[in-house]
Design an enzyme around this catalytic site. Structure first.
Site, PDB file in Angstrom:
ATOM      1  N   GLN A 140       0.845  -1.199   0.000  1.00 57.95           N
ATOM      2  CA  GLN A 140       0.000   0.000   0.000  1.00 57.95           C
ATOM      3  C   GLN A 140       0.881   1.250   0.000  1.00 57.95           C
ATOM      4  O   GLN A 140       1.556   1.539   0.983  1.00 57.95           O
ATOM      5  CB  GLN A 140      -0.888   0.000   1.254  1.00 57.95           C
ATOM      6  N   GLY A 141       0.869   1.985  -1.096  1.00 55.78           N
ATOM      7  CA  GLY A 141       1.710   3.182  -1.225  1.00 55.78           C
ATOM      8  C   GLY A 141       0.907   4.456  -1.037  1.00 55.78           C
ATOM      9  O   GLY A 141       0.564   5.123  -2.020  1.00 55.78           O
ATOM     10  N   TYR A 142       0.593   4.779   0.191  1.00 56.72           N
ATOM     11  CA  TYR A 142      -0.146   6.015   0.495  1.00 56.72           C
ATOM     12  C   TYR A 142       0.802   7.070   1.090  1.00 56.72           C
ATOM     13  O   TYR A 142       0.980   8.133   0.536  1.00 56.72           O
ATOM     14  CB  TYR A 142      -1.265   5.738   1.515  1.00 56.72           C
ATOM     15  N   SER A 143       1.380   6.731   2.263  1.00 60.51           N
ATOM     16  CA  SER A 143       2.127   7.746   3.027  1.00 60.51           C
ATOM     17  C   SER A 143       3.367   8.220   2.291  1.00 60.51           C
ATOM     18  O   SER A 143       4.007   7.461   1.548  1.00 60.51           O
ATOM     19  CB  SER A 143       2.561   7.172   4.377  1.00 60.51           C
ATOM     20  N   SER A 175       4.672  -1.007   4.285  1.00 61.84           N
ATOM     21  CA  SER A 175       4.825  -2.314   4.927  1.00 61.84           C
ATOM     22  C   SER A 175       4.974  -3.404   3.868  1.00 61.84           C
ATOM     23  O   SER A 175       4.200  -3.445   2.903  1.00 61.84           O
ATOM     24  CB  SER A 175       3.597  -2.644   5.778  1.00 61.84           C
ATOM     25  N   GLU A 259     -12.665  -3.887   7.686  1.00 61.59           N
ATOM     26  CA  GLU A 259     -12.129  -4.486   8.939  1.00 61.59           C
ATOM     27  C   GLU A 259     -12.116  -3.462  10.073  1.00 61.59           C
ATOM     28  O   GLU A 259     -11.094  -2.901  10.419  1.00 61.59           O
ATOM     29  CB  GLU A 259     -10.712  -5.036   8.731  1.00 61.59           C
TER      30      GLU A 259
HETATM   31  C1  LIG Z   1       3.988  -0.035  11.504  1.00 64.07           C
HETATM   32  C2  LIG Z   1       3.518   0.913  10.451  1.00 64.07           C
HETATM   33  C3  LIG Z   1       3.144   0.438   9.211  1.00 64.07           C
HETATM   34  C4  LIG Z   1       2.730   1.326   8.216  1.00 64.07           C
HETATM   35  N1  LIG Z   1       2.398   0.820   6.972  1.00 64.07           N
HETATM   36  C5  LIG Z   1       2.040   1.675   5.983  1.00 64.07           C
HETATM   37  C6  LIG Z   1       1.791   1.186   4.662  1.00 64.07           C
HETATM   38  O1  LIG Z   1       1.891  -0.010   4.390  1.00 64.07           O
HETATM   39  N2  LIG Z   1       1.470   2.068   3.698  1.00 64.07           N
HETATM   40  C7  LIG Z   1       1.342   3.412   3.953  1.00 64.07           C
HETATM   41  O2  LIG Z   1       1.003   4.150   3.027  1.00 64.07           O
HETATM   42  N3  LIG Z   1       1.595   3.921   5.196  1.00 64.07           N
HETATM   43  C8  LIG Z   1       1.956   3.089   6.206  1.00 64.07           C
HETATM   44  N4  LIG Z   1       2.234   3.571   7.472  1.00 64.07           N
HETATM   45  C9  LIG Z   1       2.224   5.021   7.680  1.00 64.07           C
HETATM   46  C10 LIG Z   1       1.104   5.520   8.571  1.00 64.07           C
HETATM   47  O3  LIG Z   1      -0.129   5.528   7.895  1.00 64.07           O
HETATM   48  C11 LIG Z   1       1.521   6.932   9.041  1.00 64.07           C
HETATM   49  O4  LIG Z   1       2.668   6.792   9.833  1.00 64.07           O
HETATM   50  C12 LIG Z   1       0.437   7.606   9.835  1.00 64.07           C
HETATM   51  O5  LIG Z   1      -0.661   7.927   9.022  1.00 64.07           O
HETATM   52  C13 LIG Z   1       0.946   8.909  10.514  1.00 64.07           C
HETATM   53  O6  LIG Z   1       1.571   9.722   9.601  1.00 64.07           O
HETATM   54  P1  LIG Z   1       3.051  10.302   9.871  1.00 64.07           P
HETATM   55  O7  LIG Z   1       3.938   9.161  10.275  1.00 64.07           O
HETATM   56  O8  LIG Z   1       3.442  11.083   8.666  1.00 64.07           O
HETATM   57  O9  LIG Z   1       2.919  11.250  11.122  1.00 64.07           O
HETATM   58  P2  LIG Z   1       2.330  12.748  11.120  1.00 64.07           P
HETATM   59  O10 LIG Z   1       1.046  12.794  10.394  1.00 64.07           O
HETATM   60  O11 LIG Z   1       3.428  13.666  10.655  1.00 64.07           O
HETATM   61  O12 LIG Z   1       2.074  12.960  12.650  1.00 64.07           O
HETATM   62  C14 LIG Z   1       3.106  13.375  13.567  1.00 64.07           C
HETATM   63  C15 LIG Z   1       2.431  13.651  14.905  1.00 64.07           C
HETATM   64  O13 LIG Z   1       1.503  14.737  14.763  1.00 64.07           O
HETATM   65  C16 LIG Z   1       0.214  14.366  15.201  1.00 64.07           C
HETATM   66  N5  LIG Z   1      -0.818  14.979  14.360  1.00 64.07           N
HETATM   67  C17 LIG Z   1      -0.853  15.024  13.008  1.00 64.07           C
HETATM   68  N6  LIG Z   1      -1.976  15.655  12.590  1.00 64.07           N
HETATM   69  C18 LIG Z   1      -2.676  15.980  13.702  1.00 64.07           C
HETATM   70  C19 LIG Z   1      -3.920  16.638  13.919  1.00 64.07           C
HETATM   71  N7  LIG Z   1      -4.684  17.069  12.903  1.00 64.07           N
HETATM   72  N8  LIG Z   1      -4.331  16.814  15.210  1.00 64.07           N
HETATM   73  C20 LIG Z   1      -3.575  16.382  16.257  1.00 64.07           C
HETATM   74  N9  LIG Z   1      -2.384  15.758  16.099  1.00 64.07           N
HETATM   75  C21 LIG Z   1      -1.934  15.564  14.849  1.00 64.07           C
HETATM   76  C22 LIG Z   1       0.181  12.856  15.012  1.00 64.07           C
HETATM   77  O14 LIG Z   1      -0.809  12.264  15.850  1.00 64.07           O
HETATM   78  C23 LIG Z   1       1.582  12.460  15.415  1.00 64.07           C
HETATM   79  O15 LIG Z   1       1.714  12.378  16.797  1.00 64.07           O
HETATM   80  C24 LIG Z   1       2.655   2.713   8.475  1.00 64.07           C
HETATM   81  C25 LIG Z   1       3.041   3.202   9.750  1.00 64.07           C
HETATM   82  C26 LIG Z   1       3.460   2.323  10.719  1.00 64.07           C
HETATM   83  C27 LIG Z   1       3.883   2.880  12.053  1.00 64.07           C
END
Ligand SMILES: Cc1cc2nc3c(=O)[nH]c(=O)nc-3n(C[C@H](O)[C@H](O)[C@H](O)COP(=O)(O)OP(=O)(O)OC[C@H]3O[C@@H](n4cnc5c(N)ncnc54)[C@H](O)[C@@H]3O)c2cc1C
Length: 401
Positions: A140-143, A175, A259
């Site tokens: 899944q290529g979102y982030s 992932s 899910e």
């Molecule tokens: C184990 C794991 C597997 C993953 N697998 C995938 C995957 O397969 N494909 C994929 O695309 N992504 C994947 N991800 C990414 C995941 O979706 C993102 O890490 C997640 O959405 C958070 O984004 P970020 O890491 O950029 O943090 P940020 O969005 O930069 O957040 C940083 C901090 O700011 C806080 N914050 C951000 N916005 C707000 C708000 N509006 N209000 C209050 N607080 C806020 C957050 O809660 C966090 O504490 C994975 C992440 C993990 C940890």
């Protein structure tokens, strides 16, 4: 609501138990006894250099495939199980109790339902069978580095060139990309449009195609679980857009809607607590540490919380069973489950004391690995802060910040 199985549900539960009894490979039984096979165990085993791991992955997939339980939530006409929400719940519950790994990865969990809802007939014919057969595993290529919680800020570009698109940009935290065969992604196709409206959902059928680079990200537990994925002038056919061009945001959000009961989270919480109690019962030193101490109260708290978590799951599944779509209720279940998994892991570390610092084989060290492994639980799939925002605004009707 009466949570006792109806005679039909009891019969279905027996069938699931029968499959687990006869079809779950020894490798996964042993892993379950140690605490669980780990996330994406099937995906990683499928590509392992160890023939025994590959054999177990194939055998478990075959057992589920034969019953049409690889994708229990897909409609039967597309090769899925066509199971009711309650049957899916029972299946997931029993598999989680047995510590059986899910098969099919993001293709089964996310891409399949999205193609069934938004894909063309050709796309369904082309991609669904390979997902079910375990032949094509999707990442899944979102982030992206600048787009996580605020996903609509994503910058990976797809520029139309004749019958193709050319992709440039970077994904992160992908992932299992290192063992996947293909990747679906959200990309920007119209940089001038408001940010949610210039995004398309695309399929990159070969993750090893020229221009795609997968680089490992090793986590704090020393695990290679996720990756960075770079696209440098990667060419994909225009027909690999799912749904309409520039409407990909809505396509992409569909797959986040599946899910939601998180019954496996609820079961895993109960299993973690039980494992901890067994570890204490087996180790007189640990039993002495706990006896009559605040730790004993902590364990009692964790017990209450694991039961509360179960109720959250039952609430979500009862809504789904009535044809309602859980929203903030699912966020509450995700929030509570992920934070509980961390509290359980922390209690485990406190129970094990200094022994937990020994990152070598043994029950106490598995507690330490578990503790490290739970850190991302409150980030993945929407952070705790994001879930709280959903509960506050959609659930409690509070104003948006
Ligand atoms: C184990 C794991 C597997 C993953 N697998 C995938 C995957 O397969 N494909 C994929 O695309 N992504 C994947 N991800 C990414 C995941 O979706 C993102 O890490 C997640 O959405 C958070 O984004 P970020 O890491 O950029 O943090 P940020 O969005 O930069 O957040 C940083 C901090 O700011 C806080 N914050 C951000 N916005 C707000 C708000 N509006 N209000 C209050 N607080 C806020 C957050 O809660 C966090 O504490 C994975 C992440 C993990 C940890």
């Amino acid at each position: 609501m009466d949570w006792h199985d109806t005679p039909e549900q009891a019969q279905f539960r027996r069938e699931v138990r029968d499959l687990i009894e006869n079809g779950l490979p020894q490798r996964y039984r042993e892993a379950a006894a140690r605490g669980g096979p780990g996330e994406r165990a099937w995906e990683f085993d499928r590509r392992s250099s160890d023939p025994a791991a590959r054999e177990a992955a194939n055998a478990w997939h075959a057992a589920l495939y034969e019953r049409r339980w690889v994708a229990p939530h897909w409609p039967a006409e597309y090769g899925g199980g066509g199971l009711s929400p309650m049957e899916q719940f029972i299946l997931n519950q029993e598999l989680a109790w047995a510590g059986a790994p899910a098969v099919g990865g993001s293709g089964v969990a996310m891409l399949g339902p999205t193609l069934i809802t938004h894909g063309s007939e050709e796309q369904k014919q082309q991609y669904l069978p390979g997902i079910l057969a375990g032949e094509v595993v999707w990442a899944q290529g979102y982030s992206e580095p600048g787009a996580g919680s605020d996903l609509a800020s994503l910058q990976t570009r797809a520029v139309r060139d004749g019958d193709d698109y050319i992709l440039n940009g970077q994904k992160i935290w992908t992932s299992g990309a290192h063992t996947a065969d293909a990747i679906f992604a959200l990309v920007r196709t119209d940089p001038e449009a408001p940010k949610h409206r210039g995004i398309s959902f695309v399929l990159i059928e070969d993750i090893n195609a020229p221009g795609v680079t997968v680089r490992p990200l090793v986590d704090m537990g020393g695990r290679h679980y996720f990756n960075e994925v770079f696209f440098d002038d990667v060419r994909i056919p225009a027909q690999n857009v799912v749904g309409e061009e520039n409407r990909g945001w809505y396509v992409g959000m569909t797959l986040l809607d599946f899910e939601r009961s998180n019954i496996s989270g609820a079961v895993n919480a109960r299993r973690s607590l039980q494992r901890l109690l067994n570890t204490i019962a087996d180790d007189p030193d640990l039993a002495a540490r706990v006896r009559g101490k605040p730790l004993q109260c902590d364990l009692a708290e964790r017990y209450v919380e694991t039961e509360v978590m179960y109720q959250f799951s039952l609430r979500v599944i009862s809504m789904q069973n009535r044809g309602q779509i859980p929203n903030h209720e699912a966020s509450a279940a995700k929030l509570f489950s992920s934070e509980l998994s961390q509290r359980l892991a922390q209690t485990g570390m406190q129970v094990a004391g200094l022994k937990a610092n020994l990152l070598e084989d043994g029950p106490a060290s598995s507690l330490a690995h578990h503790y490290i492994g739970m850190v991302p639980a409150t980030v993945r799939g929407g952070t705790s802060e994001v879930q709280r925002n959903v509960i506050a605004t959609r659930g409690l009707g509070l104003p948006r910040g």
